[in-house]
Design a protein around this motif. Sequence first.
Motif, PDB file in Angstrom:
ATOM      1  N   ALA A  37     -16.971   3.418  -1.640  1.00  0.00           N
ATOM      2  CA  ALA A  37     -16.481   2.860  -0.369  1.00  0.00           C
ATOM      3  C   ALA A  37     -16.804   3.792   0.798  1.00  0.00           C
ATOM      4  O   ALA A  37     -17.229   3.340   1.872  1.00  0.00           O
ATOM      5  N   LEU A  38     -16.617   5.089   0.608  1.00  0.00           N
ATOM      6  CA  LEU A  38     -16.901   6.050   1.678  1.00  0.00           C
ATOM      7  C   LEU A  38     -18.378   6.051   2.065  1.00  0.00           C
ATOM      8  O   LEU A  38     -18.725   6.319   3.225  1.00  0.00           O
ATOM      9  N   LEU A  39     -19.244   5.715   1.125  1.00  0.00           N
ATOM     10  CA  LEU A  39     -20.674   5.679   1.431  1.00  0.00           C
ATOM     11  C   LEU A  39     -21.037   4.545   2.385  1.00  0.00           C
ATOM     12  O   LEU A  39     -22.146   4.525   2.923  1.00  0.00           O
ATOM     13  N   ALA A  40     -20.114   3.640   2.660  1.00  0.00           N
ATOM     14  CA  ALA A  40     -20.361   2.615   3.684  1.00  0.00           C
ATOM     15  C   ALA A  40     -20.669   3.268   5.026  1.00  0.00           C
ATOM     16  O   ALA A  40     -21.350   2.683   5.874  1.00  0.00           O
ATOM     17  N   SER A  41     -20.208   4.492   5.214  1.00  0.00           N
ATOM     18  CA  SER A  41     -20.507   5.221   6.449  1.00  0.00           C
ATOM     19  C   SER A  41     -22.013   5.387   6.633  1.00  0.00           C
ATOM     20  O   SER A  41     -22.494   5.509   7.769  1.00  0.00           O
ATOM     21  N   HIS A  42     -22.773   5.358   5.550  1.00  0.00           N
ATOM     22  CA  HIS A  42     -24.220   5.485   5.654  1.00  0.00           C
ATOM     23  C   HIS A  42     -24.858   4.262   6.301  1.00  0.00           C
ATOM     24  O   HIS A  42     -26.005   4.321   6.742  1.00  0.00           O
ATOM     25  N   SER A  43     -24.114   3.147   6.372  1.00  0.00           N
ATOM     26  CA  SER A  43     -24.673   1.957   7.019  1.00  0.00           C
ATOM     27  C   SER A  43     -24.874   2.168   8.519  1.00  0.00           C
ATOM     28  O   SER A  43     -25.656   1.465   9.148  1.00  0.00           O
ATOM     29  N   ILE A  44     -24.175   3.125   9.093  1.00  0.00           N
ATOM     30  CA  ILE A  44     -24.325   3.414  10.525  1.00  0.00           C
ATOM     31  C   ILE A  44     -24.871   4.810  10.766  1.00  0.00           C
ATOM     32  O   ILE A  44     -24.895   5.295  11.892  1.00  0.00           O
ATOM     33  N   ALA A  45     -25.367   5.422   9.706  1.00  0.00           N
ATOM     34  CA  ALA A  45     -25.812   6.814   9.790  1.00  0.00           C
ATOM     35  C   ALA A  45     -27.319   6.918  10.031  1.00  0.00           C
ATOM     36  O   ALA A  45     -28.062   5.965   9.836  1.00  0.00           O
ATOM     37  N   ALA A  46     -27.726   8.095  10.431  1.00  0.00           N
ATOM     38  CA  ALA A  46     -29.135   8.459  10.522  1.00  0.00           C
ATOM     39  C   ALA A  46     -29.278   9.819   9.866  1.00  0.00           C
ATOM     40  O   ALA A  46     -28.366  10.639   9.911  1.00  0.00           O
ATOM     41  N   ALA A  47     -30.414  10.040   9.232  1.00  0.00           N
ATOM     42  CA  ALA A  47     -30.626  11.286   8.505  1.00  0.00           C
ATOM     43  C   ALA A  47     -31.641  12.165   9.228  1.00  0.00           C
ATOM     44  O   ALA A  47     -32.583  11.666   9.832  1.00  0.00           O
ATOM     45  N   ASN A  48     -31.431  13.466   9.119  1.00  0.00           N
ATOM     46  CA  ASN A  48     -32.308  14.431   9.764  1.00  0.00           C
ATOM     47  C   ASN A  48     -32.843  15.489   8.812  1.00  0.00           C
ATOM     48  O   ASN A  48     -33.318  16.516   9.253  1.00  0.00           O
ATOM     49  N   PHE A  49     -32.791  15.278   7.513  1.00  0.00           N
ATOM     50  CA  PHE A  49     -33.203  16.368   6.629  1.00  0.00           C
ATOM     51  C   PHE A  49     -34.676  16.310   6.249  1.00  0.00           C
ATOM     52  O   PHE A  49     -35.184  17.192   5.597  1.00  0.00           O
ATOM     53  N   ASP A  50     -35.409  15.287   6.683  1.00  0.00           N
ATOM     54  CA  ASP A  50     -36.855  15.220   6.482  1.00  0.00           C
ATOM     55  C   ASP A  50     -37.509  15.615   7.800  1.00  0.00           C
ATOM     56  O   ASP A  50     -37.333  14.942   8.818  1.00  0.00           O
ATOM     57  N   THR A  51     -38.254  16.707   7.808  1.00  0.00           N
ATOM     58  CA  THR A  51     -38.811  17.229   9.055  1.00  0.00           C
ATOM     59  C   THR A  51     -39.863  16.320   9.680  1.00  0.00           C
ATOM     60  O   THR A  51     -40.166  16.455  10.862  1.00  0.00           O
TER      61      THR A  51
END
Length: 162
Positions: A37-51
């Motif tokens: 359920a907490l991973l639903a936050s990824h629906s509005i997230a953006a990632a920055n770990f790929d340069t």
Amino acid sequence: TNSSPASVSYSHATLDDVDTILTRFSEVGISSDEVVALLASHSIAAANFDTAITEAPIDSTPGRFDSQFYVEVLLNGTLWPGNADTAGEVESPLAGELRIESDYLIARDSRTACTWQNFIDDQSGMASAFAAAMLKMSLIAQDQSSMTDCSEVIPGKHHSIR
């Protein structure tokens, strides 16, 4: 259940395996279903770990809190949105969309797959489960009865957490 807050180095990391992630959350009273359920936050997230890419969305509806994230993590990955050698990332089904390896693994783990799949067709259930799990996580190592609800000072529509 451990009621102490986790150190920064102890929190969820994209390189952790599913056992490690679920164990760490379990140690503070968060179940495997609540992790999903907490991973639903990824629906509005953006990632920055790929340069090679910055602010990469994690699903095709960035900025919208919805269950599309759960669908797309289950799709077969066919391409790398950035560098193919970025640790913690796996192939994505859609161009420009980053897929986090731990999301991919949690979606397919026998302890979490049913909840994951249920959220695909149950937007309101996903949202309710997220709200409950987020509240529970926010209260780790806290005594809610000793807190003061200040919701009334926030402009706009609000609901008390008590």
